[in-house]
Design an enzyme around this catalytic site. Structure first.
Site: not given
Length: 145
Positions: A68, A71
């Site tokens: 991600c 993230c």
């Protein structure tokens, strides 16, 4: 007798009782590691339960995944939060793909999702990549300064 809090060791999971005036410093009575490393605590499914249910400090968990991009963008922010809130908040990370049961239990549908726990219960959550100032303001709204 001074007021004290239970703190879960990020290294071995032992429960330590610390006087309030020592929160932010101190070592584990079992393994000797620092209780407040100034970096996010890495959780798995079993460590998640112990940290969230036994810590008498609020726990902010970042539900994330290795693949991600947002993230990864949030990682330095979480590192900074762990340093800035040492002794007042446990900042932790849980990789959703390595802990699917926990992720499913909390209905994680988008990442990053940050959930604030207190007393073993979910207090609030935020999803998406956010600037540090916004996260700090959100925590302040929950009495964490």
């Amino acid at each position: 007798m001074s007021d004290s809090r239970h703190v879960v060791c990020p290294a071995c999971g032992a429960i330590n009782r610390l006087p309030v005036e020592r929160l932010g410093s101190g070592n584990c009575g079992r393994c000797g590691e620092t209780l407040f490393p100034g970096q996010p605590v890495v959780l798995d499914e079993s460590r998640f339960e112990r940290q969230v249910s036994r810590s008498e400090l609020p726990v902010l968990v970042d539900f994330w995944a290795e693949w991600c991009g947002p993230c990864k963008m949030m990682a330095p922010t979480f590192d900074q939060l762990a340093r800035d809130f040492r002794g007042r908040l446990v900042v932790a990370k849980l990789e959703t793909e390595r802990a699917p049961a926990v992720s499913a239990r909390f209905g994680i549908r988008s990442i990053p999702t940050m959930i604030l726990f207190s007393g073993g219960r979910e207090i609030d959550r935020l999803s998406g990549a956010l600037p540090a100032a916004q996260l700090t303001q959100w925590l302040a709204g929950h009495g964490i300064r």
